[in-house]
Write a protein that holds these residues in place. Structure first.
Motif, short mmCIF file in Angstrom:
data_model
loop_
_atom_site.label_atom_id
_atom_site.label_comp_id
_atom_site.label_asym_id
_atom_site.label_seq_id
_atom_site.Cartn_x
_atom_site.Cartn_y
_atom_site.Cartn_z
N GLU A 179 0.80 -1.22 0.00
CA GLU A 179 0.00 0.00 0.00
C GLU A 179 0.84 1.27 0.00
N ILE A 180 2.15 1.13 0.09
CA ILE A 180 2.99 2.31 0.23
C ILE A 180 2.92 3.19 -1.01
N GLU A 181 3.04 2.58 -2.15
CA GLU A 181 2.99 3.37 -3.37
C GLU A 181 1.63 4.01 -3.56
N GLU A 182 0.59 3.35 -3.07
CA GLU A 182 -0.77 3.88 -3.24
C GLU A 182 -0.99 5.12 -2.39
N PHE A 183 -0.50 5.11 -1.15
CA PHE A 183 -0.81 6.20 -0.23
C PHE A 183 0.34 7.19 -0.09
N GLY A 184 1.59 6.74 -0.12
CA GLY A 184 2.70 7.64 0.12
C GLY A 184 2.67 8.19 1.53
N SER A 185 3.47 9.24 1.78
CA SER A 185 3.49 9.85 3.10
C SER A 185 3.97 11.28 2.99
N LYS A 186 3.35 12.17 3.82
CA LYS A 186 3.76 13.56 3.89
C LYS A 186 4.26 13.93 5.28
N LEU A 187 4.54 12.92 6.11
CA LEU A 187 4.95 13.17 7.49
C LEU A 187 6.27 13.95 7.51
N LYS A 188 6.24 15.16 8.14
CA LYS A 188 7.41 16.04 8.15
C LYS A 188 8.04 16.15 9.54
N HIS A 189 7.21 16.18 10.58
CA HIS A 189 7.72 16.47 11.91
C HIS A 189 7.33 15.36 12.89
N ILE A 190 8.32 14.81 13.58
CA ILE A 190 8.09 13.82 14.62
C ILE A 190 8.69 14.38 15.91
N LYS A 191 7.87 14.50 16.93
CA LYS A 191 8.33 15.05 18.21
C LYS A 191 7.83 14.16 19.33
N VAL A 192 8.74 13.61 20.12
CA VAL A 192 8.36 12.77 21.25
C VAL A 192 9.02 13.31 22.52
N TYR A 193 8.29 13.20 23.62
CA TYR A 193 8.77 13.75 24.89
C TYR A 193 8.32 12.86 26.05
N ARG A 194 9.27 12.45 26.83
CA ARG A 194 9.02 11.67 28.04
C ARG A 194 8.20 10.42 27.77
N LEU A 195 8.66 9.63 26.84
CA LEU A 195 8.10 8.29 26.63
C LEU A 195 9.06 7.32 27.32
N ASP A 196 8.75 6.93 28.53
CA ASP A 196 9.71 6.24 29.39
C ASP A 196 10.15 4.89 28.84
N LYS A 197 9.30 4.23 28.06
CA LYS A 197 9.64 2.90 27.55
C LYS A 197 10.03 2.92 26.08
N LEU A 198 10.06 4.05 25.48
CA LEU A 198 10.37 4.13 24.04
C LEU A 198 11.80 3.67 23.78
N ARG A 199 11.94 2.74 22.85
CA ARG A 199 13.26 2.24 22.46
C ARG A 199 13.56 2.55 21.00
N GLU A 200 12.54 2.58 20.18
CA GLU A 200 12.75 2.82 18.75
C GLU A 200 11.63 3.71 18.23
#
Length: 1791
Positions: free
Chosen positions: A1010-1031
Motif C-alpha cells: 500500500e505504500i505506493e498507493e498512499f505515500g506519506s507527507k509526514l514532516k515532523h516527529i516530536k516525542v517527549y518523556r516516553l519512558d519505555k520508548l526504544r525505537e
C-alpha cells in the motif's frame, strides 16, 4: 541431416498407413484419414518454411518497409499541410501512425543474419516474425489506401489530435511564470478536470491582475492534455454584442450560421450542440472579460448541457454567480490575486532589462516603484516598459509621481472602467469613503456605516441596523467587483494602492475637492487645505498646529489621526463649519471637541477613538442634533449628566471605557437610542448604580443593539426586555473573551452566561437563544439544554438554529447536552466545546430510539474535556455524521480504551478482547474530513486504531494532517501494524508522556503493497518523556534489504526529549526507509546506566548509517554484512542535536568491517567504480550536550576513509558549519588532524564545561601508519578549517593547548585550528599557559577579535621567545614537564602576523605580565579596541625586547585604535617604558583607573589629536594640554588624593577638578561608598556637567552630595555653586536617602541645571530644599517617579535665612509626578509659585496628594493635566484642580 531424417520418417509413416488402408480395402476409412494427413502437412510445411526461407522473409520485410516509409512520409506531409491550413485530419490517422511506428520498432529488432546453420530455433523465430511483420505492413498500406482525406476546414474549436505534451505548461511566456499563481492554476485546471455534470468556473480578480493570462495558460494546458473535444473562446468586452458572440461560437464549432433571426440562430446553435457525436460532447466554452450578465439562452447554453464547462474571466464575482444560476450549474470562483513581493520585483527587473545589482540607486528606486504598484502585474509591466533604456532621472520622476498618487494613464483607465460599472450611487459613495483611509489600512465596515449615516448617504434607511446592512451589501458588491480586497482583520476591507490612487485623483478635483493626506507632514503645502474643501482626512503626525487661518463653509467630514499633545487648534476652529456633519478623531491626544455655539447644527456623528480625552466631556451635551457618539477606548471615567440632552442620539459607544460611571438620568433620557455598546476589558466593568440598572432595563425596550458585561450577577438589571434586540453581546457573571487585533471589529450575537438555572430563567436572556450565534454556558442546576429554553418554544430543534459556536463548561448537573431533534437543528454549528461536566454521559439523548440519524452538518471543531462519565455520543446505536469535522480534541475521558472501533472481521486472537475495547467512535460514525486529532490525559486508552486497522474499515481517517497524543499511560500501540492509510496526509506527529509506548511505528511487511498507493507527507516527529520508548520504527517480517520503502520520505525534523530507555533512532532495517528530506534530528536522552556499552553511531557498518548497538544488529537483523549498496537516507540531515545520552561513548564510528583489509579509502585514487557512502553530507549543525561517557565524537579508521583531494569533491560532513559541545566530561579532544580536511565549511566551534578536554585538536591517537596518511594529505588542495569564524572555549579546566601534534612534519602548522578563525574567545581555562605557540604566530592572518578571560595560568598570549630572524629553523616545546614534545619551527612562522585584529580583550589573567613585545607592534595596524582588566601581575602593556633597542628612536603608530581601557592593574608601570614616540591619530576614548604604580603612560612622547577626555572610575574628565604625557611620583599622587581609597577611583593627574561627567551604574566602583561626592571635594566639582547614576540597586550609596560632616567647621552660611551642571539622572538607587542633606550653613546652587530625573529611589524623601530652589532658573524638565518615600518635592529648611516669599521657575515646561504613593504635594510651604512656561503637568498614581503648593500657583500656559484618569482640561490653577477632583479620586477608589 536431422531435417532429412524427419522427412523420411514422415514419408515412411504415410506410406505405411496407405498400405494398411489398401490392405483393408476400407474406402470409407480412407476418405476420412486422407484429409487429416494432408491437413497436417500444411502447418508442418509452413513451420519448415520459416526455417528454410527466413532469409527471404527478412529481405521481403525490408523491401516492404521501404515502401511503408514512403507512405508514412506522404501521410506526415499531408498532416503538416492540413495543420497549417487548419484542415481536417482523418480520425484514424493518428492511431494508424502510432501502430505503424510500433511495427517498425519490432522490425528493427529482427536480425538479418542467420545466427548459424544449426541454430534451428533462432532461424525459425526470425523467419516467423519477419513473415508476420510483412503481413502487418501490407495491411497498413492497404488501410492507408482506403482512408479518405476530406481536407475540409477544421472547426476552430476542435482540439487538435496531436500528441499531448507530458506536462502542463504553466507559463505563456517566461515573464508570466509566477510561482504564486501555481496554486490558482492548479485549482482552475482541477475544476475543469472534474467529469461530473456541467460546471461554471470563474477566474476573478481586479483589473490588471492577470486573469486573461491565467485563462490562456489553462486553455493551452486543457488542449495539450486533450481534456475536451472542443474549446470555444469568445472575448465579451464591456458592450455585449450577442450577434457577434453567436457568430464566434458557431465558427469555433465549424458551423456556418446563416440564419438572420435571433430565434433561428439560437435554435441552430442548440441543434449543433445536441448533435455532437457520442464521445465527442466534452466542450469548454470560455468567455473572457465579462462585465455584464450574458443571456445563455441566446446562445443555446441554458441550461448548460452535460459535459460542457463554462470558464469565465471577470472583475465582478456577482456577474459570474448570476451566469451560473442561468446555466443551472454549480459555480466555482477561483481568485487571481496580485503577485508576491519577490516575484513582482523580478518581473519588473526582467522587463526593464536592468540588473538590480548594477546600480544601487536604480535598485532602490525600482523597489519603491514596484511597491507603489501594489504588485499588480499590469501596472508593473506598463511602467517597466516606459523605463526601459531611460536615465535615472526618469526613474526618479516616475517614483515621485507614483508617490503623489499620479497614475499612469493606462493604469488609471483600467480602474476607471471598473468604477464606471458600479451599479448604484450608494456603492460609489461608499467606495469613495474608503479613500479617506491611509495606504494598506484595514478599513472597518462599522466605521463606514457611521460615516455614511452622519453624511446621510444611504437612502430609505430609518435605523442604524438598516444602514449597516446596506453598507455591508455595498461593500460586498465592491468586493465582488474587486474594487475592494479582503482584509486579514475580521469586519474590515482593504483598498489596493492603485485603486486608492484612483480615488484620490478623482476626489481631489472639482470645486469641492477632498483633502486627504497621510504622508509626510513636513512636505504639505498650505494650498492643500482650501476653504472650499468638502471632506478632510489627515494624519497629523508631526503637525504642531492645524491650519486655522481658513474657513471651511463646505466641509461635511473632518477626520484627523495620530496627533500628539503638541497639536494645537486655533480659537473658534469650528465657527465657520456650517455644514459639518461628521467629526472623527483617532489617536489624537488632545482633540478639540466641538460645542454647539461654535459648530454646525448639522453635526450628526462624533467619533472619538483612542483619544486621551479631557476629564470633563460635558460640553458634548450641547450638540443637540448628534445621532452617533463614540468614546471607544478613550478612557473617560464619567459620562456626565449633560449627555442626557442628546435626545436624538441613536448610537452610544462606550467600548473600552474602564471603570466608567454614568450619571443618573443619562440612560433614561436617551429616548431615541437604538444601539448601546459598553464592552470593557480586564474585568474593569462599568460601575452600575441601582438607578443605572433601572434605567438600562427601561431603555432595553427600545434597543436593537446591546453590548454589555455584568461581571457580577447581582448587577444584572431586572425586567430587561429583549424583544427588539437584533444585535447583541451580553455577559452575565463574566466578561467577553479578549479580542485580538484581527478580530477587534468582528461582531457576532453572543451570550456568555455564568449563573444558575433559576437566575438564567429569571433574567429572560434565554429569549435570545434563537438569535444567538456564540453561546457560552456555565449554568448550575441545568440537566439539559431544553430546560433553559423559553416555554413558548414549540419546536425545540429551531431554538438554536443560528448557533455557530457552543461552549458548555462546568455544568455539574448536566446528564446529556441535547436531544436528537435539537442536535439535528444545529445546522450552522461550527464549534462545540464541552468541558468539566462531571455527570455528562452522552451528548445527544434519545427517548424512543427511533430518531434515525444525527447529523452535525457544519461542525468543524469538537472539544470534549474532563468528562468522567461520558460513554459516547448517544445513548442508542445511531448513525452519527460529522461531514465537515476538521479538528477533534479529547481529554480526560476515562471510559474509552480506543478511539476508532475494531474491525468486525478481527482474528480469533484479537476477538477475545473485543468486548473489553470501548471505542470513542462507533461503526456508524462518519467523519471523512478530520485533519487534526488531539488526545490528552486518557489513562485507560490502549489503542487509537485497532491493531489490524486498514483503509477498508468503516471509519476513514486518511485525511489527518496532525496527531498529538499526551499523557496516555496505557497506550501501547500508537498506530496499527499497517499504518499506510493514515500517513497519506499526516504532516505532524507529537507524542508525549505516554509511559507504555515502546515503538512509534511497529510495522508489518504486509503494508508494503500500500505504500505506493498512499505515500506519506509526514514532516515532523516530536516525542517527549516516553519512558519505555526504544525505537521510532520497527519492521517485522522483512527478509530482503533490496526493497526501498518510501514510508518516511518527507520527514524533515525528529525531536526526541527525555526518553530514558530510548536506544535506536535508525536501525539497519530502517536504512530501507527513504528519509532523504530529513534535516534536523534532536535527541535528549536520559536513561539509567547499563553495564553494556552503547554507541550512538552514524557508522559505516555494512555501508549503512544507523544509530543502534552492535548487539542489536546481530540479534535482530540477518545478513547485515551482505549489503554493499549504501542508501543515503540521511543525506539531507541538516541539524543533529544529541543531549543527555549518558552511556554513549562514540557518536560517529567511521570504519568498515565488511570491506577487505586491502581496500584503501585514503587519498589515493579509488580503484573501484562506485563512490564510498557519504556520511551526513548536508549536516550543518552538530549539538552535543551532557554526554557524560562520550570519549570520541569521531572515531576513524583513516585507512578506510576517503580524504578529499579538492574543494569540488563531495565527501562526508563537508557542509558542517557549527559544532556546539557542552557538559561532556569524558572527552579529551574534539578533532584529530585529518578531520580538518573533512570540515572545509566549519564556521563555529563552541566548547564549554567539558572538564576532560585537554586539547581541541590532538594527534594522541595517531599511530605510525596514520602519520604517513597525514603527511600524504598535506599536498592536497583542501585546507583545514578554512572558513572558521568563531572559536569559543569556556570552562575547560584541563585545557593545556588548543592543539598538540606528535607528527614530525615541519609544516603541521598548516593544520592549526586558529589559523583561519576570525573570532576567538577563551575563558575559565585555568591550565592554559600559552594561547598561540610560536610556530603559529605567523599564521593568524584572519583573526579579528580575541577575548581571553579568567585564565589564571597564561603567561603569554603570543609566544615569540626563541624566534630566529635569520631564517634558521628553531624548535618549540609544546606541553609541560614530561609531557612536553618538540616541534621544529620554520623560519617563516617566526614573526607575529595579525593584520586584521581589531578587538583585543584581556580580563583577569593573573600571572600575565605583558601583552605584546615592542618588535611585534607592526602587526597591530588594524587594532581598534584594547581592554586589559584585573591582571594583577601586568607590568607593561608593551614589553621592550632586545631586538627593539636599536630602534628606540623610531615612532610607533596605532593608526586605528579608538578605545583603550586599562583598569585594576595594581603593578602596571605604564603602557610602554621605552623612549619611543607614540602616535594615536584616531584615539577617542581612554579609561584608566586602579593603576597606582603608573607614574607615566609612556616614557616617550604620546600624541593623540582626537582625545579630549579621559575616563576614570569617577567618570569623564577633561584633558589638559599635557594629555597623556604626564610624569608623576608616588608622593605626587598621594598628595592629590583626599583619601587613599580614591586611588582606586581616580588615575591622577585626573581628579574632581577636571571631572565633566559621571555615568555610574550597577556595580561600578564609584557606588561602593555611601557618599558619592565627599564634602571636601564639592568645591572641586566646578566643571561637572552631567551626573547619571542608574541601575544601582545593589549599591550602598545613601547620599550624592555630602553637604557637611563633623570635620567641617563653618561659622557662616556658604554657597557652593555648580555652574556647569545641566543634567541629573538618578535611577534604581535602593539605599539613597538624600541627594543633598539640608544644612543651614551650606547652600547648593544649580544655576544652569535644565533636567532632573529621579526614578525608583524608594528611600528618598524629597528632591530640593527650599533654600536652593531659587537658583533653578534654567530648569526645564522635572521627572520624579516610583519613589515610595517621597512626601514632598521641595522640603522646608528651618531657620533658613534665604527662604523666599515667592518662587519663580521661569523655564520649567514639564513636571512629571508618577507613582509616588506618599506624596502630599510639590511644596507645603507658604511660598507663592510662578510657572510662566509650564505647559505639561502629569500627576499619576499619587493618591495622597492634597495640594500642589500651599501658596498660590500661577500657570498661564497650562491647558492640560495628565492624570490617572486621563488627560484633563483645566481652566484653573493646579491647586484648585487637585482640590476639585480629589473627591473624584476617592469615589473612584470605592469602585
Amino acid at each position: 541431416m536431422i531435417i532429412h531424417g524427419y522427412e523420411n520418417y514422415l514419408r515412411l509413416l504415410i506410406q505405411g498407413v496407405t498400405k494398411k488402408l489398401e490392405y483393408w480395402k476400407m474406402e470409407v476409412v480412407s476418405a476420412i484419414i486422407s484429409p487429416i494427413v494432408e491437413s497436417l502437412m500444411g502447418p508442418v510445411k509452413k513451420q519448415l518454411g520459416y526455417i528454410f526461407s527466413f532469409t527471404k522473409h527478412v529481405r521481403n520485410m525490408n523491401t516492404i518497409m521501404k515502401q511503408l516509409d514512403g507512405t508514412i512520409l506522404d501521410v506526415k506531409k499531408h498532416i503538416e499541410r492540413n495543420n497549417i491550413s487548419n484542415l481536417e485530419i482523418p480520425a484514424r490517422i493518428p492511431g494508424w501512425l502510432e501502430e505503424v511506428e510500433k511495427t517498425k520498432e519490432k522490425a528493427q529488432t529482427i536480425s538479418s543474419t542467420g545466427n548459424g546453420c544449426f541454430n534451428l530455433k533462432m532461424r525459425h523465430q526470425v523467419g516467423r516474425n519477419a513473415f508476420k511483420i510483412i503481413e502487418e505492413m501490407k495491411s497498413f498500406i492497404d488501410e492507408n489506401n482506403k482512408i479518405t482525406w476530406s481536407d475540409a476546414q477544421r472547426p476552430l474549436g476542435k482540439v487538435n489530435s496531436k500528441i499531448a505534451s507530458s506536462s502542463a505548461p504553466l507559463d505563456g511566456d517566461a515573464q508570466n511564470h509566477f510561482k504564486s499563481r501555481e496554486r490558482t492554476f492548479k485549482d482552475a485546471l482541477g475544476f475543469l478536470q472534474q467529469d461530473h455534470k456541467s460546471q461554471v468556473i470563474a477566474l476573478c480578480g481586479m483589473g490588471g491582475v492577470g486573469k486573461t493570462t491565467m485563462m490562456e495558460q489553462v486553455k493551452k494546458t486543457a488542449e495539450d492534455k486533450k481534456m475536451f473535444d472542443y474549446v470555444v473562446k469568445v472575448v465579451i468586452g464591456q458592450q455585449i454584442n450577442m450577434f457577434s458572440i453567436q457568430q464566434a461560437i458557431a465558427e469555433y464549432m465549424g458551423q456556418s450560421l446563416t440564419e438572420t433571426s435571433k430565434t433561428a440562430r439560437v435554435d441552430r446553435l442548440r441543434i449543433t450542440f445536441g448533435n455532437l457525436p457520442e464521445g465527442k460532447r466534452k466542450v469548454l466554452v470560455i468567455f473572457d472579460d465579462v462585465w455584464e450578465t450574458i443571456e445563455l439562452k441566446d446562445i443555446g447554453l441554458s441550461p448548460l448541457p452535460n459535459g460542457f464547462k463554462l470558464l469565465l474571466t471577470s472583475r465582478n464575482e456577482n456577474i459570474c454567480k448570476q451566469i451560473a444560476v442561468e446555466a443551472n450549474s454549480d459555480s466555482t470562483l477561483v481568485r487571481v490575486d496580485v503577485m508576491e513581493e519577490l516575484e513582482a520585483h523580478n518581473f519588473f527587473w526582467q522587463i526593464t532589462g536592468v540588473s538590480k545589482q548594477h546600480d544601487m540607486e536604480l535598485n532602490q528606486i525600482g523597489s519603491e516603484i514596484v511597491r507603489r504598484c501594489g504588485f499588480l502585474p499590469l501596472a508593473i509591466k506598463l511602467i517597466a516598459k516606459t523605463l526601459q533604456f531611460h536615465e535615472v532621472s526618469a526613474w526618479r520622476d516616475t517614483f515621485q509621481r507614483l508617490k503623489k498618487k499620479n497614475l499612469d494613464e493606462n493604469v488609471q483607465e483600467v480602474i476607471k472602467i471598473s468604477y464606471n460599472y458600479i451599479k448604484t450611487e450608494e456603492e460609489k459613495v461608499i467606495f469613495l469613503l474608503c479613500g479617506l483611509f491611509p495606504d494598506d489600512f484595514n478599513i472597518p465596515i462599522e466605521e463606514l456605516t457611521r460615516y455614511a449615516w452622519g453624511l446621510q448617504l444611504l437612502s430609505e434607511v430609518s435605523t442604524l441596523g438598516e444602514a449597516r446592512d446596506r453598507t455591508k451589501t455595498c461593500v460586498q458588491n465592491l468586493r465582488n467587483a474587486n474594487l475592494l480586497m479582503d482584509s486579514d482583520y475580521i469586519g474590515c476591507v482593504k483598498m489596493h494602492d492603485l485603486v486608492l490612487a484612483f480615488v484620490l485623483s478623482r476626489v481631489s478635483k472639482g470645486d469641492h475637492a477632498w483633502i486627504i493626506n497621510h504622508g509626510d507632514i513636513l512636505k504639505r503645502s498650505r494650498a492643500e487645505v482650501e476653504d472650499s474643501c468638502k471632506r478632510v482626512s489627515i494624519t497629523c503626525t508631526g503637525m504642531s498646529e492645524f491650519p486655522g487661518d481658513s474657513e471651511y463653509p463646505n466641509l461635511s467630514l473632518l477626520r484627523l489621526m495620530n496627533g500628539d499633545k503638541s497639536l494645537k487648534f486655533s480659537q473658534g476652529f469650528y465657527e465657520r463649519m456650517e455644514n459639518l456633519e461628521v467629526v472623527a478623531y483617532e489617536k489624537i491626544q488632545y482633540p478639540l471637541l466641538p460645542r454647539s455655539l461654535e459648530c454646525s447644527t448639522k453635526l450628526r456623528t462624533l467619533i472619538l477613538h483612542q483619544c486621551l480625552l479631557m476629564f470633563d466631556c460635558s460640553a458634548i451635551g450641547e450638540l443637540l442634533n448628534l445621532e452617533v457618539l463614540s468614546f471607544a477606548h478613550c478612557g473617560i471615567k464619567k459620562l456626565p449628566s449633560t449627555i442626557a440632552k442628546l435626545k436624538k442620539l441613536k448610537l452610544l459607544d462606550l467600548t473600552g471605557c474602564l471603570n466608567l460611571r454614568i450619571d443618573d438620568g443619562v440612560l433614561k433620557n436617551l429616548v431615541e437610542l437604538e444601539e448601546l455598546y459598553m464592552r470593557v476589558a480586564c474585568g474593569k466593568a462599568i460601575c452600575f448604580t441601582d438607578n443605572n440598572r433601572a434605567e438600562l432595563a427601561e431603555l432595553s425596550k427600545h434597543l436593537s443593539a446591546l453590548e454589555v458585561e455584568f461581571f457580577d450577577n447581582k448587577d444584572t438589571p431586572e425586567n430587561m426586555v429583549f424583544t427588539k434586540l437584533k444585535r447583541f453581546r451580553i455577559c452575565m457573571g463574566c466578561g467577553l473573551e479578549y479580542n485580538t487585533r484581527k478580530n477587534m471589529h468582528s461582531f457576532e450575537n453572543t451570550l456568555r452566561l455564568v449563573t444558575n438555572k433559576n437566575e438564567l430563567l429569571e433574567s429572560g436572556m434565554n429569549e435570545l437563544f434563537e438569535k444567538t450565534e456564540v453561546l457560552y454556558l456555565e449554568v448550575d442546576g441545568m440537566n439539559d439544554l431544553e430546560e433553559v429554553l423559553v416555554q413558548s418554544v414549540h419546536l425545540p430543534r429551531q431554538a438554536f438554529n443560528n448557533l455557530r459556536a457552543l461552549d458548555v463548561i462546568k455544568c455539574a448537573n448536566l446528564r446529556y447536552l441535547f436531544t436528537v431533534p435539537i442536535a439535528n437543528g444545529l445546522m450552522k454549528l461550527e464549534r462545540l466545546t464541552v468541558s468539566q461536566c462531571s455527570v455528562l454521559e452522552v451528548l445527544a439523548h434519545s427517548e424512543n430510539g427511533g430518531d434515525g440519524v444525527i447529523k452535525f452538518q457544519g461542525l468543524k471543531f469538537l472539544s470534549l474535556k474532563k468528562l468522567p462519565e461520558l460513554i459516547g455520543f448517544s445513548n442508542i446505536d445511531i448513525v452519527i455524521e460529522l461531514p465537515q469535522l476538521l479538528e477533534l480534541r479529547l481529554e480526560g475521558l476515562p471510559n474509552f480504551t480506543s478511539i476508532y472501533p475494531q474491525k468486525t472481521s478481527a482474528t480469533s486472537s484479537m476477538s477475545s478482547n473485543v468486548s473489553a475495547i470501548q471505542p470513542f467512535f462507533n461503526k456508524q460514525m462518519l467523519i471523512p474530513k478530520l485533519e487534526i486529532l488531539q488526545i490528552h490525559g486518557m489513562d485507560e486508552l490502549k489503542e487509537i486504531w485497532a491493531y489490524q486497522f486498514s483503509i477498508s474499515d468503516e471509519v476513514n481517517a486518511c485525511m489527518l494532517t496532525k496527531i498529538e497524543v499526551k499523557e496516555c499511560d496505557n497506550l501501547v500501540n500508537l498506530f496499527p501494524t499497517n499504518p499506510m492509510s493514515l500517513l497519506g496526509r499526516l504532516e505532524e506527529l507529537h507524542v508525549s508522556e505516554c509511559g507504555s509506548i515502546e515503538v512509534l511505528f511497529d510495522m508489518d511487511v504486509s503494508c508494503i503493497g500500500e505504500i505506493e498507493e498512499f505515500g506519506s507527507k509526514l514532516k515532523h516527529i516530536k516525542v517527549y518523556r516516553l519512558d519505555k520508548l526504544r525505537e521510532l520504527w520497527r519492521m517485522k517480517g522483512e527478509s530482503s534489504f533490496d526493497i526501498l520503502i518510501h514510508t518516511f520520505q518527507a520527514v524533515e525534523n525528529i525531536e526526541i526529549r527525555r526518553c530514558e530507555r530510548f536506544v535506536n533512532v535508525f536501525t539497519p532495517a530502517v536504512s530501507k526507509y527513504d528519509v532523504r528530506t530529513l534535516m534536523n534530528v534532536s535527541i535528549d536522552g536520559r536513561r539509567p546506566c547499563e553495564s553494556s556499552r552503547r554507541n550512538i553511531q552514524f557508522a559505516q557498518k555494512s555501508q549503512e548509517l544507523n544509530v543502534i548497538s552492535k548487539a542489536e544488529v546481530n540479534n535482530n537483523i540477518r545478513d547485515v554484512e551482505s549489503s554493499i549498496h549504501p542508501i543515503p537516507f540521511l543525506n539531507h540531515l541538516e541539524r543533529l542535536n544529541v543531549e543527555d545520552c549518558e552511556d554513549v561513548e562514540v557518536v560517529f564510528e567511521i570504519e568498515s568491517s565488511s570491506i577487505s583489509s586491502s581496500t584503501d579509502f585514503t587519498t589515493t585514487p579509488h580503484k573501484y567504480n562506485h563512490q564510498p557512502p557519504l556520511l551526513l553530507p548536508s549536516l550543518k549543525v552538530l549539538d552535543l550536550q551532557y554526554m557524560e561517557s562520550m570519549s570520541d565524537v569521531w572515531k576513524c579508521n583513516w585507512k578506510k576513509l576517503v580524504i578529499p583531494q579538492n574543494q569540488s569533491q563531495s565527501y562526508s560532513f563537508h557542509n558542517l558549519t557549527r559544532i556546539n559541545m557542552g557538559f561532556c566530561n569524558s572527552i579529551k579532544y574534539l578533532f584529530s588532524p585529518l578531520m580538518g580536511k573533512l570540515l572545509p565549511n566549519l564556521k563555529e566551534v563552541r566548547i564549554i564545561f567539558c572538564d576532560g578536554i585537554e586539547e581541541v585538536v590532538s594527534s594522541r591517537d595517531i599511530n605510525d601508519e596514520n602519520e604517513e596518511i597525514i603527511s600524504s594529505t598535506h599536498t592536497n588542495t583542501i585546507s583545514s578549517f578554512p572558513l572558521l569564524e568563531m572559536l569559543a572555549l569556556g570552562a575547560l579546566p584541563r585545557l593545556k593547548s588548543i592543539d598538540q601534534f606528535q607528527c614530525s612534519q615541519v609544516d603541521v602548522a598548516s593544520w592549526f585550528l586558529c589559523q583561519y578563525s576570525k573570532k576567538i574567545s577563551i575563558s575559565y581555562c585555568y591550565a592554559l599557559s600559552r594561547v598561540f605557540p610560536s610556530y603559529v604566530v605567523g599564521q593568524l592572518n584572519k583573526l579579528e577579535e580575541l577575548r581571553i578571560s579568567e585564565c589564571g595560568s597564561i603567561v603569554e598570549i603570543f609566544e615569540i621567545e626563541g624566534a630566529n630572524s635569520n631564517g634558521v629553523d628553531s624548535i618549540t616545546n609544546v606541553g609541560d614537564g614530561s609531557d612536553a614534545i618538540t616541534i621544529p619551527r620554520s623560519a617563516n612562522m617566526t614573526f607575529l602576523q595579525l593584520p586584521n585584529l581589531t578587538i583585543l580583550y584581556i580580563h583577569k589573567c593573573e600571572v600575565l605580565e605583558y601583552i605584546f613585545t615592542s618588535s611585534t607592534l607592526e602587526s597591530f595596524k588594524q587594532l581598534k579596541e584594547l581592554t586589559v582588566i584585573k591582571c594583577k601581575a601586568m607590568q607593561v602593556i608593551v614589553k621592550e625586547d632586545g631586538e627593539h633597542i636599536e630602534k628606540s628612536k623610531s615612532i610607533i603608530v596605532f593608526p586605528r585604535l579608538k578605545s583603550l581601557k586599562l583598569t585594576d592593574l595594581p603593578d602596571l608601570k605604564g603602557f610602554f617604558l621605552g623612549m619611543n614616540e607614540f602616535r594615536w591619530p584616531v584615539l577617542e576614548k581612554v579609561k584608566i583607573y586602579g593603576c597606582p604604580q603608573m607614574m607615566s603612560f609612556t616614557s616617550g612622547h604620546s600624541k593623540a589629536s582626537k582625545l579630549n577626555y579621559i575616563h576614570t572610575g569617577l567618570g569623564k574628565h577633561s584633558l589638559d594640554q599635557c594629555g597623556l604625557n604626564f610624569h608623576l611620583t608616588n608622593e605626587t599622587q598621594l598628595s592629590m588624593c583626599s583619601t587613599p581609597a580614591m586611588i582606586k577611583l581616580v588615575q591622577f593627574p585626573w581628579s574632581f577638578s577636571n571631572l565633566v561627567e559621571v555615568d555610574a551604574q550597577k556595580s561600578d566602583i564609584l557606588l561602593k561608598s555611601s557618599i558619592v561626592f565627599p564634602c571636601k571635594e564639592l568645591l572641586n566639582l566646578k566643571n561637572l556637567e552631567k551626573l547619571s547614576i542608574t541601575n544601582a540597586y545593589q549599591s550602598v550609596v545613601e547620599e550624592v552630595f555630602e553637604v557637611t560632616n563633623d570635620d567641617v567647621n563653618i561659622g557662616t552660611q556658604s554657597v557652593v555653586a555648580f555652574q556647569k551642571l545641566k543634567e541629573v539622572t538618578l535611577g534604581g538607587i535602593s539605599n539613597l536617602k538624600h541627594m543633598w542633606k539640608s544644612h543651614r550653613w551650606i547652600v547648593l546652587n544649580f544655576p544652569n541645571l535644565t533636567k532632573v530625573s529621579i526614578v525608583s529611589c524608594k528611600l528618598l524623601g524629597h528632591v530640593f530644599s527650599s533654600c536652593m530652589i531659587g537658583s533653578l532658573l534654567q530648569l526645564q524638565e522635572l521627572i520624579i517617579s516610583e519613589c515610595k518615600s517621597m512626601d514632598v518635592i521641595v522640603k522646608q529648611v528651618e531657620d533658613s535665612e534665604t527662604r523666599p516669599t515667592e518662587v519663580v521657575f521661569p523655564c520649567l515646561k514639564t513636571i512629571t509626578l508618577h507613582e509616588l504613593p506618599n506624596l502630599k504635594g510639590f511644596c507645603l510651604g507658604k511660598e507663592a509659585f510662578q510657572w510662566p512656561s509650564l505647559d505639561t503637568l502629569k500627576i499619576k498614581d499619587c493618591p495622597e496628594i492634597i495640594v500642589f503648593t500651599n501658596g498660590q500657583s500661577t500657570t498661564p500656559e497650562l491647558k492640560l493635566i495628565d492624570t490617572t484618569f486621563g488627560l484633563c482640561h483645566t481652566t484653573e490653577d493646579p491647586n484648585s484642580f487637585i482640590k476639585t477632583y480629589q473627591q473624584e479620586y476617592i469615589e473612584h477608589d470605592k469602585y
